[in-house]
Scaffold this motif. Structure first.
Motif, PDB file in Angstrom:
ATOM      1  N   HIS A  86       0.849  -1.193   0.000  1.00 17.82           N
ATOM      2  CA  HIS A  86       0.000   0.000   0.000  1.00 17.82           C
ATOM      3  C   HIS A  86       0.883   1.240   0.000  1.00 17.82           C
ATOM      4  N   ASN A  91      -8.573   6.096   7.378  1.00 20.51           N
ATOM      5  CA  ASN A  91      -9.210   4.794   7.112  1.00 20.51           C
ATOM      6  C   ASN A  91      -9.998   4.812   5.809  1.00 20.51           C
ATOM      7  N   LEU A  92     -10.663   5.943   5.524  1.00 18.92           N
ATOM      8  CA  LEU A  92     -11.428   6.056   4.283  1.00 18.92           C
ATOM      9  C   LEU A  92     -10.508   5.992   3.073  1.00 18.92           C
ATOM     10  N   ARG A 136      -7.696   4.470   2.803  1.00 21.18           N
ATOM     11  CA  ARG A 136      -7.134   3.134   2.628  1.00 21.18           C
ATOM     12  C   ARG A 136      -8.135   2.155   2.018  1.00 21.18           C
ATOM     13  N   ARG A 137      -9.401   2.506   2.104  1.00 17.52           N
ATOM     14  CA  ARG A 137     -10.402   1.638   1.481  1.00 17.52           C
ATOM     15  C   ARG A 137     -10.535   1.898  -0.014  1.00 17.52           C
ATOM     16  N   LYS A 175      -6.757  -0.419  10.985  1.00 23.27           N
ATOM     17  CA  LYS A 175      -7.142  -1.498  10.090  1.00 23.27           C
ATOM     18  C   LYS A 175      -6.524  -1.254   8.728  1.00 23.27           C
TER      19      LYS A 175
END
Length: 344
Positions: A11, A74-75, A77-78, A343
């Motif tokens: 990532h 987090n958003l 990474r999605r 996460k």
């Protein structure tokens, strides 16, 4: 399985909530600003003045973007990696545009479409440069993760520990067969833990259980000479921590502290939470200057490397040797971990 590595493998986006990532972004963008001031200036004094002028505009913009990216981490990474990078570049460009437009509205800056467009391009280019750096860093760290896993698999249990444990179990088979069976189960669990994927985090409860099994095996051999005191205060046992982080430290405490002394010794292990940090303290008696043995330092260096791979600058490991009343010496290890998780 959840992981809080600063940059999960594959990532390109970093964890924008990580203190080390924030620090690198702050330093990187300020270095770019200083380089721009150096190119435009006619001398050192002019360069410093230009950089100060730029910094007055760059710093609030940086702090705003870092706060926004931490909230949206987090958003982002999605999203697909390319989409996440595009959003970061767009946010940097848009915030640069809007900030300069605000200064223009407040009559602090002349404004104009050309200046606004240039500000947006510079903001986007700086964000792109930092993302490129973090993408390269993620690729560079991938081999290090594999190497750290190999170190964890090959350097955890000393061969003579296995020999001594089996010898102790053999001595119990006839006299106390049930206790011998329990010891063999503990030994099997211990080696099963060594074969796990060490790139993933495990609950703190699992790590504590593993350490208890290890110390139970050592107590078969050392008997009353090994005394263990656990202190666990206000710590969520489901908190994720790196696997095999404590066991090698306990092994060092037994082999470099309690066993050479020939007398009974106490191994004290304490867990405590302070805000968003988990504090782990280990202490054991030692002979003066024996704490610096090579095996001890190798294990400490190994754990420090793995903590850096998982948490970057947010974790630390400190050691000290103190002299107690009566001339006794005590070796202490202090570990600080972030309590939050991310996460991937």
């Amino acid at each position: 399985m959840p992981s809080i590595k600063q940059n999960p493998a594959g990532h390109p986006l970093p964890d924008f909530r990580n203190f080390g990532v924030m620090l690198r972004i702050l330093l990187g963008v300020n270095l770019l600003a200083f380089a721009a001031a150096l190119v435009q200036s006619a001398g050192i004094i002019d360069c410093v003045q230009r950089y100060v002028d730029m910094a007055a505009w760059v710093q609030p913009l940086l702090l705003f973007n870092l706060s926004l990216l931490a909230l949206l981490g987090n958003l982002l990474r999605r999203l697909p990696p390319w989409a996440g990078q595009a959003v970061v570049v767009f946010l940097a460009a848009a915030s640069s545009f809007l900030l300069l437009d605000f200064w223009s509205f407040m009559a602090v800056d002349d404004g104009g479409w050309q200046r606004l467009t240039r500000a947006a391009l510079l903001g986007g280019l700086c964000a792109g440069a930092m993302l490129f750096y973090f993408a390269l860093r993620a690729k560079a760290f991938s081999p290090a993760l594999a190497e750290a896993r190999l170190q964890a698999l090959t350097a955890r249990i000393r061969p003579h520990f296995l020999f001594n444990s089996l010898t102790a179990v053999l001595s119990l088979i006839r006299a106390e067969p049930r206790r011998a069976e329990t010891a063999l189960e503990d030994l099997a669990d211990l080696f099963r833990a060594l074969m796990r994927d060490h790139r993933d985090l495990l609950p703190l409860a699992d790590e504590i259980a593993l350490c208890r099994q290890y110390l139970d095996l050592e107590k078969l051999r050392l008997g009353e000479r090994l005394n263990v005191e656990w202190e666990i205060a206000d710590v969520p046992v489901d908190l994720k921590v790196p696997p095999l982080m404590l066991q090698p430290l306990l092994e060092n405490a037994v082999y470099h502290g309690i066993e050479p002394s020939g007398d009974a010794g106490k191994l004290h292990i304490r867990f405590a939470r302070s805000g968003d940090e988990l504090h782990i303290d280990l202490s054991n008696p030692c002979r003066s200057s024996d704490a610096a043995l090579t095996g001890n330092r190798m294990a400490l260096a190994n754990i420090r490397e793995r903590l850096a791979l998982y948490y970057d600058l947010e974790a630390r490991l400190e050691t000290s040797e103190v002299t107690l009343p009566g001339g006794l010496h005590e070796y202490r290890v202090h570990i600080v971990l972030p309590c939050r998780s991310m996460k991937s």
